[in-house]
Design a protein around this motif. Structure first.
Motif, PDB file in Angstrom:
ATOM      1  N   SER A  56       0.856  -1.186   0.000  1.00 51.24           N
ATOM      2  CA  SER A  56       0.000   0.000   0.000  1.00 51.24           C
ATOM      3  C   SER A  56       0.888   1.230   0.000  1.00 51.24           C
ATOM      4  O   SER A  56       1.580   1.508   0.971  1.00 51.24           O
ATOM      5  N   GLY A  57       0.899   1.959  -1.111  1.00 50.09           N
ATOM      6  CA  GLY A  57       1.814   3.087  -1.251  1.00 50.09           C
ATOM      7  C   GLY A  57       1.274   4.375  -0.660  1.00 50.09           C
ATOM      8  O   GLY A  57       0.115   4.716  -0.828  1.00 50.09           O
ATOM      9  N   ASN A  58       2.126   5.113   0.046  1.00 52.96           N
ATOM     10  CA  ASN A  58       1.727   6.384   0.637  1.00 52.96           C
ATOM     11  C   ASN A  58       2.274   7.580  -0.131  1.00 52.96           C
ATOM     12  O   ASN A  58       1.795   8.686   0.029  1.00 52.96           O
ATOM     13  N   TRP A  59       3.303   7.354  -0.931  1.00 51.43           N
ATOM     14  CA  TRP A  59       3.870   8.436  -1.724  1.00 51.43           C
ATOM     15  C   TRP A  59       3.101   8.571  -3.028  1.00 51.43           C
ATOM     16  O   TRP A  59       2.464   7.636  -3.490  1.00 51.43           O
ATOM     17  N   LEU A  60       3.176   9.755  -3.604  1.00 51.92           N
ATOM     18  CA  LEU A  60       2.586   9.971  -4.914  1.00 51.92           C
ATOM     19  C   LEU A  60       3.682   9.862  -5.968  1.00 51.92           C
ATOM     20  O   LEU A  60       4.510  10.758  -6.100  1.00 51.92           O
ATOM     21  N   ASN A  61       3.718   8.752  -6.682  1.00 52.84           N
ATOM     22  CA  ASN A  61       4.630   8.610  -7.809  1.00 52.84           C
ATOM     23  C   ASN A  61       3.979   9.313  -8.991  1.00 52.84           C
ATOM     24  O   ASN A  61       2.893   8.940  -9.418  1.00 52.84           O
ATOM     25  N   VAL A  62       4.625  10.344  -9.510  1.00 53.43           N
ATOM     26  CA  VAL A  62       3.979  11.228 -10.474  1.00 53.43           C
ATOM     27  C   VAL A  62       4.527  11.037 -11.885  1.00 53.43           C
ATOM     28  O   VAL A  62       5.734  11.086 -12.104  1.00 53.43           O
ATOM     29  N   CYS A  63       3.621  10.827 -12.825  1.00 53.56           N
ATOM     30  CA  CYS A  63       3.966  10.709 -14.237  1.00 53.56           C
ATOM     31  C   CYS A  63       3.385  11.906 -14.978  1.00 53.56           C
ATOM     32  O   CYS A  63       2.183  12.163 -14.905  1.00 53.56           O
ATOM     33  N   GLY A 108      -1.735  -1.923  -5.930  1.00 51.12           N
ATOM     34  CA  GLY A 108      -1.659  -1.476  -4.548  1.00 51.12           C
ATOM     35  C   GLY A 108      -0.815  -0.246  -4.313  1.00 51.12           C
ATOM     36  O   GLY A 108      -0.755   0.259  -3.190  1.00 51.12           O
ATOM     37  N   VAL A 109      -0.152   0.262  -5.349  1.00 58.11           N
ATOM     38  CA  VAL A 109       0.750   1.407  -5.197  1.00 58.11           C
ATOM     39  C   VAL A 109       0.095   2.674  -5.749  1.00 58.11           C
ATOM     40  O   VAL A 109      -0.454   2.677  -6.849  1.00 58.11           O
ATOM     41  N   SER A 110       0.162   3.754  -4.982  1.00 57.99           N
ATOM     42  CA  SER A 110      -0.397   5.029  -5.422  1.00 57.99           C
ATOM     43  C   SER A 110       0.424   5.590  -6.574  1.00 57.99           C
ATOM     44  O   SER A 110       1.651   5.638  -6.520  1.00 57.99           O
ATOM     45  N   PHE A 111      -0.269   6.019  -7.616  1.00 60.37           N
ATOM     46  CA  PHE A 111       0.391   6.486  -8.839  1.00 60.37           C
ATOM     47  C   PHE A 111      -0.463   7.590  -9.442  1.00 60.37           C
ATOM     48  O   PHE A 111      -1.669   7.419  -9.608  1.00 60.37           O
ATOM     49  N   THR A 112       0.147   8.725  -9.753  1.00 61.60           N
ATOM     50  CA  THR A 112      -0.610   9.888 -10.210  1.00 61.60           C
ATOM     51  C   THR A 112      -0.201  10.328 -11.610  1.00 61.60           C
ATOM     52  O   THR A 112       0.988  10.456 -11.905  1.00 61.60           O
ATOM     53  N   LEU A 113      -1.199  10.557 -12.449  1.00 58.62           N
ATOM     54  CA  LEU A 113      -0.966  11.181 -13.745  1.00 58.62           C
ATOM     55  C   LEU A 113      -1.147  12.684 -13.581  1.00 58.62           C
ATOM     56  O   LEU A 113      -2.202  13.147 -13.142  1.00 58.62           O
ATOM     57  N   GLN A 114      -0.114  13.429 -13.912  1.00 53.90           N
ATOM     58  CA  GLN A 114      -0.183  14.890 -13.935  1.00 53.90           C
ATOM     59  C   GLN A 114      -0.439  15.261 -15.396  1.00 53.90           C
ATOM     60  O   GLN A 114       0.459  15.220 -16.229  1.00 53.90           O
ATOM     61  N   ILE A 115      -1.682  15.600 -15.709  1.00 51.52           N
ATOM     62  CA  ILE A 115      -2.126  15.758 -17.089  1.00 51.52           C
ATOM     63  C   ILE A 115      -2.104  17.235 -17.485  1.00 51.52           C
ATOM     64  O   ILE A 115      -2.857  18.044 -16.936  1.00 51.52           O
ATOM     65  N   TRP A 116      -1.246  17.569 -18.446  1.00 49.77           N
ATOM     66  CA  TRP A 116      -1.084  18.960 -18.888  1.00 49.77           C
ATOM     67  C   TRP A 116      -1.799  19.161 -20.215  1.00 49.77           C
ATOM     68  O   TRP A 116      -1.474  18.539 -21.222  1.00 49.77           O
ATOM     69  N   ASP A 117      -2.776  20.050 -20.198  1.00 50.87           N
ATOM     70  CA  ASP A 117      -3.550  20.421 -21.384  1.00 50.87           C
ATOM     71  C   ASP A 117      -2.916  21.673 -21.978  1.00 50.87           C
ATOM     72  O   ASP A 117      -2.846  22.712 -21.320  1.00 50.87           O
ATOM     73  N   THR A 118      -2.441  21.589 -23.209  1.00 53.66           N
ATOM     74  CA  THR A 118      -1.717  22.713 -23.819  1.00 53.66           C
ATOM     75  C   THR A 118      -2.547  23.391 -24.900  1.00 53.66           C
ATOM     76  O   THR A 118      -3.412  22.777 -25.521  1.00 53.66           O
ATOM     77  N   ALA A 119      -2.252  24.654 -25.128  1.00 50.72           N
ATOM     78  CA  ALA A 119      -2.958  25.429 -26.154  1.00 50.72           C
ATOM     79  C   ALA A 119      -2.509  25.007 -27.545  1.00 50.72           C
ATOM     80  O   ALA A 119      -1.329  24.751 -27.779  1.00 50.72           O
ATOM     81  N   GLY A 120      -3.456  24.948 -28.477  1.00 49.32           N
ATOM     82  CA  GLY A 120      -3.116  24.604 -29.852  1.00 49.32           C
ATOM     83  C   GLY A 120      -2.864  25.821 -30.715  1.00 49.32           C
ATOM     84  O   GLY A 120      -2.387  25.702 -31.844  1.00 49.32           O
ATOM     85  N   GLN A 121      -3.164  27.005 -30.173  1.00 48.90           N
ATOM     86  CA  GLN A 121      -2.991  28.233 -30.949  1.00 48.90           C
ATOM     87  C   GLN A 121      -1.515  28.609 -31.074  1.00 48.90           C
ATOM     88  O   GLN A 121      -0.742  28.478 -30.128  1.00 48.90           O
ATOM     89  N   GLU A 122      -1.144  29.093 -32.233  1.00 48.70           N
ATOM     90  CA  GLU A 122       0.247  29.421 -32.526  1.00 48.70           C
ATOM     91  C   GLU A 122       0.806  30.454 -31.555  1.00 48.70           C
ATOM     92  O   GLU A 122       1.955  30.368 -31.130  1.00 48.70           O
ATOM     93  N   ARG A 123      -0.006  31.432 -31.157  1.00 53.24           N
ATOM     94  CA  ARG A 123       0.505  32.517 -30.313  1.00 53.24           C
ATOM     95  C   ARG A 123       0.845  32.059 -28.900  1.00 53.24           C
ATOM     96  O   ARG A 123       1.553  32.755 -28.181  1.00 53.24           O
ATOM     97  N   PHE A 124       0.338  30.876 -28.495  1.00 57.79           N
ATOM     98  CA  PHE A 124       0.650  30.359 -27.166  1.00 57.79           C
ATOM     99  C   PHE A 124       1.671  29.222 -27.211  1.00 57.79           C
ATOM    100  O   PHE A 124       2.001  28.641 -26.185  1.00 57.79           O
ATOM    101  N   LYS A 125       2.158  28.901 -28.403  1.00 56.13           N
ATOM    102  CA  LYS A 125       3.010  27.726 -28.553  1.00 56.13           C
ATOM    103  C   LYS A 125       4.296  27.827 -27.737  1.00 56.13           C
ATOM    104  O   LYS A 125       4.730  26.860 -27.116  1.00 56.13           O
ATOM    105  N   SER A 126       4.918  28.999 -27.720  1.00 52.29           N
ATOM    106  CA  SER A 126       6.181  29.143 -26.982  1.00 52.29           C
ATOM    107  C   SER A 126       5.975  28.943 -25.487  1.00 52.29           C
ATOM    108  O   SER A 126       6.842  28.406 -24.789  1.00 52.29           O
TER     109      SER A 126
END
Length: 268
Positions: A56-63, A108-126
């Protein structure tokens, strides 16, 4: 999701039932995968199993997962449906980047997805590109009703690979509920062909109905979890960082830390 403090002072986050994985998620028949894996590796089972019970995992393994694709292909709708169980027909473009944290329990191990939603517009690409670094998984999203957005996936991947090393790649065809059978068959052939070329797993999904989203993200979590364990040394699985991001904080603190680096309007 609620959280409670353990005897060691770490945080154990309550996990939704559909985020608990004890057998390796199977593929759907309308999907494609280049990964020749149908079960967790022996090493993964060995690290997660002790004295006849799962650890039983107590840490957050982050992907770290980054979602890329052209403007209006449905990236934010995918995140909202999966993470918030909601679908908004009113389109609002993402400004810069946004993120969600989804916690699983894998063997049984705690595992977290850190999901990043990015802008598709050219002006926000950088702005968005500055958040690619350290990603372990890339989701390339295209619109099943627009062949042009499918062909853009290769461009998005090429740009991401300038900052990301050896990621797990998924191609995601969105708006499955809007495409007719003839068009679906045609674009699926093209999607399978490109997925093979990019060594990516392909899933068609619908944010409106939620079709295939749980199954797809379970695959994302299971594949990334197993790959990391296989590549890791012989240190215990608990507390080992995934994608070089280890978090030992309360869930609220996790969000506060990420907000400092977020340009989304929801972070303000």
């Amino acid at each position: 999701m609620s959280a409670k403090e353990t005897k060691k002072g770490f945080v154990h986050t309550a996990v939704l039932e559909d985020r608990k994985i004890i057998t390796f998620p199977a593929m759907n028949k309308d999907c494609f995968t280049p990964f020749e894996i149908s079960d967790f590796s022996h090493k993964t089972y060995k690290k997660c199993w002790k004295d006849g019970e799962f650890i039983s995992g107590n840490w957050l393994n982050v992907c770290k997962v980054i979602i890329l694709g052209d403007v209006s292909v449905g990236k934010t709708s995918i995140v909202n449906r999966y993470c918030r169980k909601m679908f908004d027909t009113n389109y609002k473009s993402t400004i810069g980047v946004d993120f969600e944290m989804e916690t699983f329990e894998i063997l049984g191990v705690s595992f977290t997805l850190q999901i990043w939603d990015t802008a598709g517009q050219e002006r926000f690409k950088s702005i968005a590109q500055s958040y690619y670094r350290g990603a372990h998984v890339i989701l390339l999203v295209f619109d099943l009703t627009s062949l042009d957005t499918l062909y853009s996936c290769q461009k998005w991947l090429s740009e991401a690979l300038m900052s990301v090393t050896d990621p797990i790649i998924f191609m995601v065809g969105s708006k499955l509920d809007l495409v007719n059978r003839f068009s679906y068959d045609h674009i699926t052939k093209s999607a399978f062909k490109l997925a093979r070329k990019l060594n990516a797993e392909y899933w068609p999904v619908s944010s409106r109905t939620g079709r295939n989203l749980n199954a797809m993200f379970n695959r994302v979590a299971a594949l990334s979890f197993d790959e990391y364990i296989v590549k890791s040394d012989d240190e215990p699985v608990l507390g080992v960082p995934i994608g070089k991001s280890l978090i030992d904080l309360r869930q609220d603190d996790v969000h506060q830390r990420a907000k400092k680096n977020c340009f989304s309007s929801k972070c303000k």
